[in-house]
Design a protein around this motif. Structure first.
Motif, PDB file in Angstrom:
ATOM      1  N   TYR A 110      21.377   5.480 -25.065  1.00 14.65           N
ATOM      2  CA  TYR A 110      19.974   5.636 -25.505  1.00 14.65           C
ATOM      3  C   TYR A 110      19.609   6.881 -24.738  1.00 14.65           C
ATOM      4  O   TYR A 110      20.011   7.266 -23.735  1.00 14.65           O
ATOM      5  CB  TYR A 110      19.233   4.400 -25.247  1.00 14.65           C
ATOM      6  CG  TYR A 110      19.067   4.023 -24.018  1.00 14.65           C
ATOM      7  CD1 TYR A 110      17.798   4.424 -23.369  1.00 14.65           C
ATOM      8  CD2 TYR A 110      19.748   3.106 -23.437  1.00 14.65           C
ATOM      9  CE1 TYR A 110      17.480   4.059 -21.804  1.00 14.65           C
ATOM     10  CE2 TYR A 110      19.547   2.806 -21.898  1.00 14.65           C
ATOM     11  CZ  TYR A 110      18.363   3.313 -21.075  1.00 14.65           C
ATOM     12  OH  TYR A 110      18.300   3.013 -20.122  1.00 14.65           O
ATOM     13  N   GLN A 111      18.141   7.464 -24.916  1.00 16.40           N
ATOM     14  CA  GLN A 111      17.659   8.502 -24.735  1.00 16.40           C
ATOM     15  C   GLN A 111      16.169   7.987 -24.631  1.00 16.40           C
ATOM     16  O   GLN A 111      15.634   7.419 -25.427  1.00 16.40           O
ATOM     17  CB  GLN A 111      17.899   9.704 -25.354  1.00 16.40           C
ATOM     18  CG  GLN A 111      16.951  10.904 -24.975  1.00 16.40           C
ATOM     19  CD  GLN A 111      17.870  11.447 -23.530  1.00 16.40           C
ATOM     20  OE1 GLN A 111      19.152  11.186 -23.508  1.00 16.40           O
ATOM     21  NE2 GLN A 111      17.232  11.930 -22.663  1.00 16.40           N
ATOM     22  N   CYS A 112      15.591   8.383 -23.490  1.00 13.93           N
ATOM     23  CA  CYS A 112      14.005   8.262 -23.228  1.00 13.93           C
ATOM     24  C   CYS A 112      13.354   9.603 -23.542  1.00 13.93           C
ATOM     25  O   CYS A 112      13.705  10.655 -22.902  1.00 13.93           O
ATOM     26  CB  CYS A 112      13.864   7.823 -21.827  1.00 13.93           C
ATOM     27  SG  CYS A 112      14.464   6.283 -21.160  1.00 13.93           S
ATOM     28  N   VAL A 113      12.416   9.598 -24.443  1.00 12.71           N
ATOM     29  CA  VAL A 113      11.852  10.676 -24.912  1.00 12.71           C
ATOM     30  C   VAL A 113      10.256  10.521 -24.618  1.00 12.71           C
ATOM     31  O   VAL A 113       9.809   9.473 -24.961  1.00 12.71           O
ATOM     32  CB  VAL A 113      11.896  10.950 -26.563  1.00 12.71           C
ATOM     33  CG1 VAL A 113      11.242  12.191 -26.706  1.00 12.71           C
ATOM     34  CG2 VAL A 113      13.649  11.118 -26.473  1.00 12.71           C
ATOM     35  N   CYS A 114       9.559  11.640 -24.101  1.00 16.69           N
ATOM     36  CA  CYS A 114       8.234  11.396 -23.665  1.00 16.69           C
ATOM     37  C   CYS A 114       7.500  11.479 -24.925  1.00 16.69           C
ATOM     38  O   CYS A 114       7.916  11.834 -25.865  1.00 16.69           O
ATOM     39  CB  CYS A 114       7.947  12.913 -22.650  1.00 16.69           C
ATOM     40  SG  CYS A 114       8.572  12.706 -21.322  1.00 16.69           S
ATOM     41  N   GLN A 115       6.362  10.465 -25.143  1.00 16.72           N
ATOM     42  CA  GLN A 115       5.596  10.241 -26.069  1.00 16.72           C
ATOM     43  C   GLN A 115       4.745  11.544 -26.472  1.00 16.72           C
ATOM     44  O   GLN A 115       4.807  12.592 -25.470  1.00 16.72           O
ATOM     45  CB  GLN A 115       4.794   8.985 -25.766  1.00 16.72           C
ATOM     46  CG  GLN A 115       5.393   7.812 -25.544  1.00 16.72           C
ATOM     47  CD  GLN A 115       4.695   6.479 -25.217  1.00 16.72           C
ATOM     48  OE1 GLN A 115       3.346   6.752 -24.856  1.00 16.72           O
ATOM     49  NE2 GLN A 115       4.917   5.458 -24.940  1.00 16.72           N
ATOM     50  N   GLU A 116       4.094  11.573 -27.546  1.00 17.11           N
ATOM     51  CA  GLU A 116       3.326  12.685 -27.967  1.00 17.11           C
ATOM     52  C   GLU A 116       2.285  12.783 -27.166  1.00 17.11           C
ATOM     53  O   GLU A 116       1.590  11.631 -26.637  1.00 17.11           O
ATOM     54  CB  GLU A 116       2.959  12.579 -29.371  1.00 17.11           C
ATOM     55  CG  GLU A 116       1.989  13.588 -29.830  1.00 17.11           C
ATOM     56  CD  GLU A 116       1.623  13.513 -31.343  1.00 17.11           C
ATOM     57  OE1 GLU A 116       0.947  14.302 -31.803  1.00 17.11           O
ATOM     58  OE2 GLU A 116       1.971  12.443 -31.853  1.00 17.11           O
ATOM     59  N   GLY A 117       1.846  14.043 -26.585  1.00 13.10           N
ATOM     60  CA  GLY A 117       1.053  14.427 -25.653  1.00 13.10           C
ATOM     61  C   GLY A 117       1.441  13.971 -24.141  1.00 13.10           C
ATOM     62  O   GLY A 117       0.677  14.233 -23.234  1.00 13.10           O
ATOM     63  N   PHE A 118       2.644  14.105 -23.970  1.00 11.61           N
ATOM     64  CA  PHE A 118       3.125  13.779 -22.490  1.00 11.61           C
ATOM     65  C   PHE A 118       4.423  14.870 -22.365  1.00 11.61           C
ATOM     66  O   PHE A 118       5.152  15.021 -23.553  1.00 11.61           O
ATOM     67  CB  PHE A 118       3.774  12.449 -22.270  1.00 11.61           C
ATOM     68  CG  PHE A 118       2.674  11.507 -22.029  1.00 11.61           C
ATOM     69  CD1 PHE A 118       1.989  11.370 -20.777  1.00 11.61           C
ATOM     70  CD2 PHE A 118       2.038  10.646 -23.013  1.00 11.61           C
ATOM     71  CE1 PHE A 118       0.936  10.556 -20.545  1.00 11.61           C
ATOM     72  CE2 PHE A 118       1.184  10.081 -23.102  1.00 11.61           C
ATOM     73  CZ  PHE A 118       0.593   9.754 -21.737  1.00 11.61           C
ATOM     74  N   TYR A 119       4.961  15.248 -21.306  1.00 12.80           N
ATOM     75  CA  TYR A 119       5.852  16.063 -21.211  1.00 12.80           C
ATOM     76  C   TYR A 119       6.793  15.774 -19.907  1.00 12.80           C
ATOM     77  O   TYR A 119       6.280  15.257 -18.928  1.00 12.80           O
ATOM     78  CB  TYR A 119       5.408  17.653 -21.089  1.00 12.80           C
ATOM     79  CG  TYR A 119       4.764  17.938 -19.789  1.00 12.80           C
ATOM     80  CD1 TYR A 119       5.459  18.561 -18.675  1.00 12.80           C
ATOM     81  CD2 TYR A 119       3.519  17.667 -19.743  1.00 12.80           C
ATOM     82  CE1 TYR A 119       4.776  18.683 -17.655  1.00 12.80           C
ATOM     83  CE2 TYR A 119       2.893  18.067 -18.496  1.00 12.80           C
ATOM     84  CZ  TYR A 119       3.561  18.429 -17.472  1.00 12.80           C
ATOM     85  OH  TYR A 119       2.929  18.654 -16.270  1.00 12.80           O
ATOM     86  N   GLY A 120       7.901  16.116 -19.925  1.00 10.43           N
ATOM     87  CA  GLY A 120       9.093  15.862 -18.677  1.00 10.43           C
ATOM     88  C   GLY A 120      10.351  16.432 -18.946  1.00 10.43           C
ATOM     89  O   GLY A 120      10.326  17.222 -20.041  1.00 10.43           O
ATOM     90  N   ASP A 121      11.267  16.625 -17.795  1.00 14.62           N
ATOM     91  CA  ASP A 121      12.447  17.089 -17.898  1.00 14.62           C
ATOM     92  C   ASP A 121      13.171  16.423 -18.991  1.00 14.62           C
ATOM     93  O   ASP A 121      13.835  15.316 -18.554  1.00 14.62           O
ATOM     94  CB  ASP A 121      12.776  17.250 -16.575  1.00 14.62           C
ATOM     95  CG  ASP A 121      14.154  18.120 -16.627  1.00 14.62           C
ATOM     96  OD1 ASP A 121      14.847  18.731 -17.523  1.00 14.62           O
ATOM     97  OD2 ASP A 121      14.682  18.215 -15.192  1.00 14.62           O
ATOM     98  N   GLN A 122      13.667  16.860 -20.130  1.00  9.32           N
ATOM     99  CA  GLN A 122      14.339  16.196 -20.957  1.00  9.32           C
ATOM    100  C   GLN A 122      16.128  16.397 -20.545  1.00  9.32           C
ATOM    101  O   GLN A 122      16.773  15.650 -21.431  1.00  9.32           O
ATOM    102  CB  GLN A 122      14.238  16.966 -22.409  1.00  9.32           C
ATOM    103  CG  GLN A 122      12.850  16.719 -22.896  1.00  9.32           C
ATOM    104  CD  GLN A 122      12.365  15.355 -22.998  1.00  9.32           C
ATOM    105  OE1 GLN A 122      13.099  14.403 -23.621  1.00  9.32           O
ATOM    106  NE2 GLN A 122      11.057  14.976 -22.588  1.00  9.32           N
TER     107      GLN A 122
END
Length: 592
Positions: free
Chosen positions: A338-350
């Motif tokens: 699985y992959q953790c994806v930042c929610q809309e309005g948030f950002y992170g190191d993908q």
């Protein structure tokens, strides 16, 4: 002028004479001399260095050859003599008297008086010598022996005066001593050689080794050595050892039964196991473990992220809630992971499996900014993951907080269907456009439901996939073999899983997952096996030598250090054979 011409003529004559002498020297065959023992020898000279050596000078090199002499035989003479100045020994004249012929150097006793000894010297019998006997016992204990000069004493040990050969014994008789070879040897008592009993079966001189043994010859005897897998019954016979009687006597695993054989045993794998070696069994799974390994008869151990009897079904960590995605991120299921994806309005190191998601400040112009500028009386207020527009003056009458969509102003609170996706319902909320997927009410059947937006409400269009053996509702999506599949009006459409683009240096790929991922640890700890392949292949430079990624080599200064290039990183490990035998830990080091 005349004197000059005369000098030229004389020089010309001298030059011609010099040329003639040079031609003569070039035509002559110059020979080198030899210097041997401080004496000069000409080419071709031959001389005798000693009676047995002939030498010759050959163009500066001395070659010497030795003369070979014929080997004298007992028929010619027993004691050949080498005369001064001669190379080979010769036989001298023999002597003859009393009807007896003797060679030069031999001693001949008088036929009637054994105490008179004649010595033969080059055909002449010299004056006889008289042997004087020294009595060693009293007269009454003396015994006269025919043919001997001196009497013997009763009880005398002749072996004290007799020397037998090695591996022989002396037997003391009445008048003399006799040498006889020891048991296991044969010969005349003075020269005894070993008898190889293993070449003879039975009898006095042969071996008596029976079944289960090998005959081993030893000096003067032999041994019967047991075959491998046999135990001694007695000195000449061994019997088979039944290794299967004791669990500690054989190496069969618990998945096999032991079968005793002559001198050995066999391991026969039980049902559900197959033979992969003399002492190894491997489990058999009738249905292959697609994403796992077979650990027992028809028993699979699934890799992480997979389930079902044959490990063919993806484990949806997101729907089961067994994921560990951090706050402000959504779990996106992938085949086997699985992959953790930042929610809309948030950002992170993908590039990180579990990114730490941070809030975008749209009011500061981040993430595309905000739409509050439509109304000059509105201000932007940032919220976690979003923002909203508020009036700078709460009593202002012209602060409508409307939204501008494709050049058309939408009043606050109004709703409309998205022009880009008919299944999206949009609304203007405090100056911000928010869209969400239209809800489907399948309890009312096809009423108020669009077949395109709510295909699951139309059961006649469901799909069946033979590979998984399952039915899927119209519009339902699922993952299969690194593909995203969707049922659309009884037809299945599958597309490869889209993997996000990674920008990290160390990228690895696990064959149990569909997408590569970043590796942020020590590159030397990352095994380059089939389960963890380095995607990048940067070479390594070490001690001015170039090595390709994955290539191994051994350090010249150490027999126990093996290095490997891992995507531009030189990784060395203590990998000595003795260390592996005693189970020592492997120490991995990254070289600069």
């Amino acid at each position: 002028m005349a004197s000059v011409q005369l000098n030229i003529k004389q020089l010309h004559l001298k030059l011609k004479n010099a040329e003639r002498r040079i031609r003569h020297l070039e035509q002559c065959d110059c020979q080198k001399k030899c210097l041997y023992k401080n004496m000069a020898r000409h080419h071709g000279d031959k001389w005798q260095d000693n009676p047995c050596t002939q030498c010759q000078c050959d163009n500066g090199a001395v070659f010497c050859t030795s003369k070979s002499c014929p080997t004298p035989t007992t028929e010619s003479c027993k004691y050949p003599v080498k005369k001064p100045g001669q190379c080979c020994p010769v036989c001298l004249k023999h002597c003859q008297r009393f009807g007896v012929k003797v060679d030069h150097g031999e001693i001949m006793p008088h036929p009637k008086n054994p105490c008179l000894l004649f010595h033969c010297k080059n055909g002449n019998l010299l004056r006889p010598n008289l042997i004087k006997c020294l009595p060693k016992c009293s007269r009454e204990k003396r015994i006269s022996v025919l043919g001997q000069c001196c009497p013997l004493c009763r009880g005398h040990s002749h072996c004290d005066e007799h020397k037998c050969g090695s591996n022989a014994v002396c037997i003391n008789l009445k008048y003399k001593a006799v040498c006889r070879c020891s048991d296991g040897y044969h010969g005349d008592g003075y020269t005894c050689t070993d008898i190889n009993e293993c070449n003879i079966t039975g009898g006095l001189l042969g071996n008596h080794c029976h079944e289960g043994t090998n005959c081993i010859n030893v000096p003067g005897s032999y041994r019967c050595r047991c075959h491998p897998g046999y135990q001694r019954l007695h000195q000449y016979m061994c019997t088979d050892t039944d290794e299967c009687k004791s669990k500690t006597s054989h190496g069969c695993p618990r998945q096999a039964r032991c079968l005793n054989t002559p001198g050995s045993y066999q391991c026969l794998c039980k049902a559900g196991w197959k033979q992969v070696g003399p002492f190894a069994c491997q489990p058999v799974c009738d249905e292959a473990c697609i994403h796992g390994v077979c650990i027992g008869p028809n028993q699979c151990s699934c890799n992480h992220g997979w389930t079902f009897a044959n490990c063919s079904q993806d484990l949806d960590e997101c729907s089961l809630g067994v994921h560990s995605c951090p706050v402000h991120s959504d779990c996106k299921n992938l085949p086997g992971s699985y992959q953790c994806v930042c929610q809309e309005g948030f950002y992170g190191d993908q590039n990180i499996h579990k990114p730490q998601c941070k809030d975008w400040d749209e009011c500061a112009g981040e993430n595309g900014g905000n739409t509050c500028s439509v109304n000059p009386m509105a201000v932007c207020i940032n919220t976690p993951g979003s923002y909203y527009c508020g009036c700078s003056n709460l009593v202002a009458t012209n602060c409508s907080l409307s939204c501008l969509v494709n050049g058309i102003e939408k009043e606050a609170g109004s709703q409309w269907t998205s022009l880009h996706d008919p299944c999206q319902l949009c609304s203007c909320q405090q100056g911000k456009v928010e869209c969400e997927t239209k809800s489907c009410d399948c309890d009312n059947g096809t009423n108020n439901n669009d077949v395109k937006c709510c295909p699951q409400c139309f059961p006649v269009t469901r799909c069946f996939q033979e590979e998984t053996g399952r039915y899927y509702s119209n519009g339902e999506s699922w993952q299969y073999n690194c593909q995203m599949c969707q049922c659309h009006k009884s037809e299945i459409d599958c597309l490869p899983v889209k993997c996000q683009q990674l920008t990290c240096k160390q990228i690895t790929y696990d064959h149990t997952q569909c997408c590569p991922h970043c590796y942020h640890g020590n590159p030397c700890d990352m095994e380059t096996s089939i389960k963890n392949i380095i995607i990048e292949t940067a070479p390594c430079i070490y001690n001015e030598s170039r090595y390709d990624s994955g290539q191994r080599w051994q350090l010249k200064d150490s027999d126990c250090i093996v290095c490997q290039c891992k995507n531009g990183n030189v990784c060395c490990a203590y990998d000595c054979m003795k260390s592996r035998e005693v189970g020592q830990d492997t120490i991995k080091t990254k070289l600069p």
